[in-house]
Design a protein around this motif. Structure first.
Motif, short mmCIF file in Angstrom:
data_model
loop_
_atom_site.label_atom_id
_atom_site.label_comp_id
_atom_site.label_asym_id
_atom_site.label_seq_id
_atom_site.Cartn_x
_atom_site.Cartn_y
_atom_site.Cartn_z
N ILE A 170 -12.77 -26.22 -26.44
CA ILE A 170 -13.40 -26.58 -25.00
C ILE A 170 -12.88 -25.46 -23.99
O ILE A 170 -11.64 -25.73 -23.91
N ASN A 171 -13.53 -24.69 -23.77
CA ASN A 171 -13.19 -23.51 -22.79
C ASN A 171 -13.81 -23.49 -21.34
O ASN A 171 -14.92 -24.25 -21.38
N GLY A 172 -13.29 -22.93 -20.42
CA GLY A 172 -13.54 -22.93 -19.10
C GLY A 172 -12.86 -23.78 -18.18
O GLY A 172 -11.85 -24.46 -18.56
N THR A 173 -13.36 -23.91 -16.95
CA THR A 173 -12.64 -24.69 -15.71
C THR A 173 -13.53 -26.11 -15.40
O THR A 173 -14.65 -26.11 -15.35
N LEU A 174 -12.87 -27.27 -15.56
CA LEU A 174 -13.41 -28.32 -15.07
C LEU A 174 -13.72 -28.49 -13.70
O LEU A 174 -12.93 -27.99 -12.94
N GLU A 175 -14.72 -29.24 -13.29
CA GLU A 175 -15.00 -29.44 -11.89
C GLU A 175 -14.28 -30.42 -11.40
O GLU A 175 -13.61 -31.15 -11.84
N LYS A 176 -13.98 -30.27 -10.25
CA LYS A 176 -13.22 -31.36 -9.23
C LYS A 176 -13.71 -32.74 -9.63
O LYS A 176 -15.05 -32.93 -9.48
N GLY A 177 -12.80 -33.68 -9.78
CA GLY A 177 -13.07 -34.89 -10.14
C GLY A 177 -13.37 -35.37 -11.63
O GLY A 177 -13.81 -36.46 -12.14
N VAL A 178 -13.49 -34.26 -12.44
CA VAL A 178 -13.54 -34.48 -13.83
C VAL A 178 -12.07 -34.12 -14.56
O VAL A 178 -11.32 -33.25 -14.29
N GLY A 179 -11.79 -35.11 -15.57
CA GLY A 179 -10.61 -35.07 -16.05
C GLY A 179 -10.62 -34.97 -17.80
O GLY A 179 -11.52 -35.36 -18.22
N ALA A 180 -9.37 -35.49 -18.10
CA ALA A 180 -9.27 -35.72 -19.59
C ALA A 180 -10.30 -36.73 -20.24
O ALA A 180 -10.84 -36.54 -21.51
N LYS A 181 -9.97 -37.76 -19.64
CA LYS A 181 -11.15 -38.83 -20.12
C LYS A 181 -12.50 -38.25 -20.23
O LYS A 181 -13.32 -38.70 -20.98
N ASP A 182 -12.88 -37.88 -19.15
CA ASP A 182 -14.36 -37.18 -19.06
C ASP A 182 -14.55 -36.25 -20.30
O ASP A 182 -15.47 -36.19 -20.86
N ILE A 183 -13.75 -35.54 -20.57
CA ILE A 183 -13.59 -34.58 -21.71
C ILE A 183 -13.91 -35.22 -22.99
O ILE A 183 -14.91 -35.12 -23.60
#
Length: 471
Positions: A170-183
């Motif tokens: 999984i590459n790239g940057t997570l949006e604000k409000g998105v974290g490990a559980k969302d991944i």
């Protein structure tokens, strides 16, 4: 040809390998709790056997414990019996127990890492499927059945077929409000709840590397929910910084020796995986489940898929899941009323999770009709939360910080969700009745759960964080 990380660790622990037979795999650390150990201890008694290496066995009480008034006798008879039996068995067989009242007591998959028992390169097992959590440190960690618990007690080894290997990058940057559980909920929604069957999954890529150890544990914890035997992440400086100085971590010269070995624990460039999947972090929204397995998840701004979009053979079970949850084809979950919010479990009960929730709810008040249970993963997390004033922030928002245990992750203790009620939960499973008979569970991150607690309904947390929601 090079080796994958799984192959390196696995091969280093094979006591004997013979074609046509399972490997005899040496187990470095055996974690036990009150639910899956009693029959195994009885098996030793019947065969007049000791625990072969008790110093490599660690016990705690977590599944059946209450999360309020832990100083009082446990009310539920079966729970009280199982916790009492754990004390009796560990005393008889010379196993270290972190029972109720002990400063190290807590959820087995929380205390292992925080005490420095969980280390890179280890093999670790427990009679609990979410043992995969410990793979975040670059360890091979997996759940076992009660008969296998007895096998490890007696021999410190297991008969195991070498696993297939999968890499999920999984590459790239997570949006604000998105974290490990969302991944991890996103990955499971794409692979399905059976997509990892037979594999050990190595999570890799820049988005994984950017996670804290707590976040990595969340991802590996739920690898089992895609059917995988376990998940792991190659150790790096983030791992080493987390481990150093912990109670049972190596010290002095042993630390330097261990560190030198741990730095060799990565998949070689020419290693071959049996399967490889790639995802873009930018595609991941705050996630929430709508059905009765963790693979039935959507981005918070998406609608529930229609039954007709499913494979024909799966449509009856899909419709059954929607009926159980009281949801309809193609509807949005945004605005759905919430009755309970549970923030805890071996997936999301660490100090980082509690800090995130406290920062979000500070200055806010929970919705009047929502009952909120905040359950730390261990006595150490509880103590740290109090030292940082997190308990005061939560109390001001109408939340209560309870005492450690598995709590409402599963209907095995006093913390059950009533029939028909909706619970936004940071735990790992949303099966029918998982949180109590006929309870309705929606899995989500701590931030999404906290947003539901404040608004009283399912909410896109990005809107409350000031980020623009993207469909």
């Amino acid at each position: 040809m090079g080796k994958t990380l799984v192959e390196k660790i696995w091969d280093a622990h094979v006591v004997k390998r013979q074609e046509g037979f399972p490997d005899i795999l040496y187990i470095d650390t055996h974690l036990i709790h009150e639910v899956t150990s009693p029959q195994a201890f009885d098996g030793l008694r019947k065969r007049n056997l000791p625990v072969f290496r008790p110093n490599q066995t660690v016990a705690t009480a977590d599944h059946n414990v209450p999360t309020i008034d832990q100083h009082l006798p446990i009310k539920e008879e079966l729970s009280r019996y199982q916790v009492d039996m754990l004390s009796k068995n560990t005393s008889e067989f010379g196993v270290e127990l972190y029972g109720l009242g002990h400063p190290y007591q807590g959820i087995v998959h929380v205390i292992g890492p925080e005490l420095g028992i969980t280390l890179p390169g280890k093999t670790m097992v427990c009679g609990d499927s979410h043992t995969s959590t410990h793979g975040a440190f670059g360890a091979i960690a997996f759940g076992i059945g009660t008969s296998q618990v007895e096998q490890v007690f007696a021999t410190q080894c297991l008969l195991q077929q070498a696993p297939k290997t999968m890499k999920i990058e999984i590459n790239g940057t997570l949006e604000k409000g998105v974290g490990a559980k969302d991944i991890v909920l996103y990955v499971i929604s794409k692979t399905t709840a059976a997509g990892g069957t037979g594999y050990f999954v190595e999570f890799a890529g820049s988005a994984i590397r950017a996670l804290s150890m707590e976040g990595r544990m969340t991802v590996c914890n739920m690898s089992i929910e895609m059917g995988a035997r376990g998940g792991l992440i190659a150790p790096d400086q983030t791992t080493f910084d987390y481990v150093e100085g912990r109670e049972f971590a190596p010290k002095g010269e042993k630390w330097e020796e261990s560190l030198a070995y741990w730095k060799t624990l990565y998949s070689d460039e020419d290693a071959e995986f049996d399967a490889v999947l790639e995802f873009d972090a930018a595609d991941i929204q705050p996630m929430i489940t709508y059905g009765t397995n963790p693979g039935m998840g959507i981005g918070i701004a998406q609608n529930i898929p229609a039954t007709e979009s499913q494979v024909e053979s799966e449509r009856p079970s899909y419709k059954k899941a929607l009926n159980y949850m009281g949801f309809a084809d193609s509807e949005s979950l945004i605005g759905k009323r919430v009755d309970y919010v549970f923030i805890g479990s071996c997936t999301n009960s660490r100090i980082e999770d509690l800090r995130e929730v406290a920062n979000f709810v500070q200055g806010k008040q929970k919705a009047p009709q929502v009952e909120v249970w905040i359950v730390p993963g261990s006595k150490q997390v509880e103590a740290q939360a109090k030292a940082e004033g997190i308990d005061n922030v939560l109390e001001a928002a109408g939340f209560i910080l309870r005492e450690p245990g598995c709590s409402a992750c599963l209907g095995m203790n006093e913390d059950k969700i009533p029939a028909g009620k909706y619970c936004v939960s940071t735990s790992n499973r949303n099966f029918e009745g998982r949180q109590g008979p006929n309870a309705r569970t929606l899995l989500a991150s701590p931030l999404t759960a906290a947003a539901a607690a404040i608004t009283g309904k399912i909410t896109d947390v990005r809107e409350l964080l000031g980020a623009e929601a993207v469909v």
